[in-house]
Design an enzyme around this catalytic site. Structure first.
Site, PDB file in Angstrom:
ATOM      1  CD1 TRP A 109      -2.314  -2.227   1.501  1.00 12.54           C
ATOM      2  CD2 TRP A 109      -3.063  -1.009  -0.228  1.00 12.54           C
ATOM      3  NE1 TRP A 109      -3.347  -2.916   0.912  1.00 12.54           N
ATOM      4  CE2 TRP A 109      -3.833  -2.201  -0.139  1.00 12.54           C
ATOM      5  CE3 TRP A 109      -3.359  -0.099  -1.252  1.00 12.54           C
ATOM      6  CZ2 TRP A 109      -4.867  -2.491  -1.027  1.00 12.54           C
ATOM      7  CZ3 TRP A 109      -4.389  -0.397  -2.131  1.00 12.54           C
ATOM      8  CH2 TRP A 109      -5.130  -1.565  -2.016  1.00 12.54           C
ATOM      9  CG  ASP A 191      -2.823   3.911   4.353  1.00 12.84           C
ATOM     10  OD1 ASP A 191      -3.815   3.776   5.083  1.00 12.84           O
ATOM     11  OD2 ASP A 191      -2.677   3.307   3.268  1.00 12.84           O
ATOM     12  CE  LYS A 215      -8.645  -1.952   3.920  1.00 15.24           C
ATOM     13  NZ  LYS A 215      -8.667  -3.321   3.444  1.00 15.24           N
TER      14      LYS A 215
HETATM   15  C1  LIG Z   1      -3.446   0.068   4.159  1.00 18.56           C
HETATM   16  C2  LIG Z   1      -4.383   0.329   3.023  1.00 18.56           C
HETATM   17  N1  LIG Z   1      -4.357   1.514   2.412  1.00 18.56           N
HETATM   18  C3  LIG Z   1      -5.182   1.808   1.394  1.00 18.56           C
HETATM   19  C4  LIG Z   1      -6.082   0.889   0.923  1.00 18.56           C
HETATM   20  C5  LIG Z   1      -6.979   1.229  -0.228  1.00 18.56           C
HETATM   21  O1  LIG Z   1      -8.271   1.446   0.247  1.00 18.56           O
HETATM   22  P1  LIG Z   1      -9.544   1.510  -0.724  1.00 18.56           P
HETATM   23  O2  LIG Z   1      -9.780   0.151  -1.253  1.00 18.56           O
HETATM   24  O3  LIG Z   1     -10.622   2.003   0.198  1.00 18.56           O
HETATM   25  O4  LIG Z   1      -9.234   2.495  -1.786  1.00 18.56           O
HETATM   26  C6  LIG Z   1      -6.168  -0.364   1.538  1.00 18.56           C
HETATM   27  C7  LIG Z   1      -7.153  -1.370   1.061  1.00 18.56           C
HETATM   28  O5  LIG Z   1      -7.090  -2.527   1.337  1.00 18.56           O
HETATM   29  C8  LIG Z   1      -5.298  -0.648   2.617  1.00 18.56           C
HETATM   30  O6  LIG Z   1      -5.324  -1.841   3.233  1.00 18.56           O
END
Ligand SMILES: Cc1ncc(COP(=O)(O)O)c(C=O)c1O
Length: 383
Positions: A109, A191, A215
């Site tokens: 990510w 994040d 999550k």
């Molecule tokens: C740590 C992290 N950041 C960002 C995201 C992306 O999120 P989204 O699917 O809501 O765009 C995720 C999705 O699994 C994630 O686990």
């Protein structure tokens, strides 16, 4: 027809993940009549007083659980998931001609966020903090080397507190701030999508935190953003789409357009549940360490049949990943789990293996059930 609640499976999904049952039951009633307003949550105007009360309540509960040091910080409810934040962050914070930012890469990510900033044409630098050797062993770069790789004039330092795919989590939410030895005014952006509200956050060490809800804290559709308002004192950015502009969200208290009302409502219920269930984020942390340790102990005691090579202090409390050594056995384990009512244990498509996500709503009994399943599976493998 009312659903058969007793038929609910044990859900170890990485997101959307399990939500507390009491929250789901309350949300079910709110579809017809939320907070005795006479209107269902999906039918209510986002500009009405009852919705404003719902939104302020959710926001205030997040603030009080984390403990906001002062009124310099704001909580925003935004749309577009975590992924849109990958674009919004550089677009709000960087000038293409003069600024740069550093991205500390610890897994999938943080890499996605880096790639998006680069794709948009910003001057960003990747600091590869986690390396995988040819035989799959992970090593984490020494902090002094991380520090040396950071550009002293970077506008911000970005990191992902918990890498959902890779099962890598920093030992505390401000681990980098506390240990890199950088100036206290350094701008940190984090994040926290997959570990938000699972441990204390010392907000004074951050400039921006975001967490996509699905999550640990609610349904998909809303992303919580916590920002230090004085980050945006510089000249307005006319080219920035309104829906990506943090100042527009701040000025309009997250209702510039129609917000995801249901997702905000349920997120508020989950935060209320966290308060009632755990009291403090320290307690949530202790609970999640206990739960994940159950599984890590089994991995470490498996004589190499289950493999997780992440250095112990960086092992995630939220997403426990493992490979099964015997070929073909992973599928057998997933099948056995399914027969025992346990679902969503398959590793992310990019890394394979098994991933057991232990978000706040997953109970100790459920973690123990998976641990027992693993123990039995190991006993059968070695017999
Ligand atoms: C740590 C992290 N950041 C960002 C995201 C992306 O999120 P989204 O699917 O809501 O765009 C995720 C999705 O699994 C994630 O686990």
């Amino acid at each position: 027809m009312s659903p058969d609640v007793s038929a609910r499976l044990i859900n170890f999904g990485a997101g959307p993940g399990k939500l507390p049952e009491v929250v789901l039951v309350e949300a079910q009633g709110a579809l017809l009549n939320v907070n005795n307003s006479g209107v269902g949550i999906l039918e209510m105007s986002h500009r009405s007083a009852p919705f404003d009360a719902i939104q302020q309540d959710a926001k205030n509960r997040i603030k009080s659980l984390i403990g906001f040091p002062d009124d310099k910080f704001e909580v925003l409810f935004m749309q577009g998931g975590g992924t849109l934040q990958f674009s919004a962050i550089p677009m709000n914070l960087l000038r293409k001609d003069s600024d740069s930012a550093d991205y500390i890469i610890t897994g999938n990510w943080s890499r996605q966020a880096f790639k998006e900033a680069k794709r948009l044409g910003y001057n960003v630098n990747a600091v590869e903090m986690v390396r995988r050797s040819d035989d799959g062993i992970l090593s984490v770069m020494d902090l002094k080397d991380v520090k040396a790789a950071i550009c002293p004039t970077a506008r911000y330092i970005y990191y992902c507190d918990n890498e959902t795919v890779d099962g890598i989590e920093f030992p505390s939410s401000s681990f980098l701030q506390d240990n890199l030895g950088l100036h206290s005014s350094t701008v940190f952006v984090s994040d926290m999508s997959s570990n938000f509200l699972s441990r204390p956050i010392n907000l004074s060490k951050f400039s921006l935190i975001f967490a996509t809800a699905q999550k640990n804290i609610g349904p998909a559709g809303v992303t919580v953003v916590i920002i230090r308002k004085d980050l945006f004192v510089e000249s307005p950015k006319e080219e920035l789409p309104l829906m990506l502009d943090y100042r527009v969200a701040v000025k309009n208290d997250s209702v510039y357009n129609t917000p995801p009302v249901f997702s905000i409502y349920v997120t508020g219920l989950v935060v209320k549940w966290i308060e009632a269930q755990f009291g403090t984020l320290e307690s949530v942390d202790a609970f999640s360490k206990q739960k994940s340790n159950l599984i890590y102990q089994t991995i470490d005691g498996s004589n190499g049949l289950l493999v997780n090579t992440i250095p112990t202090i960086f092992r995630s409390r939220m997403n426990v990943i493992m490979q099964v050594k015997e070929s073909g056995s992973e599928e057998a384990l997933l099948q056995e789990a399914k027969q025992n009512g346990m679902i969503q244990l398959k590793g992310h498509r990019s890394v394979g293996g098994i991933r057991c996500s232990l978000y706040n709503a997953v109970t100790m009994e459920e973690a123990r059930a998976f641990q027992s399943l693993l123990e039995k599976f190991l006993a059968d493998l070695s017999s």
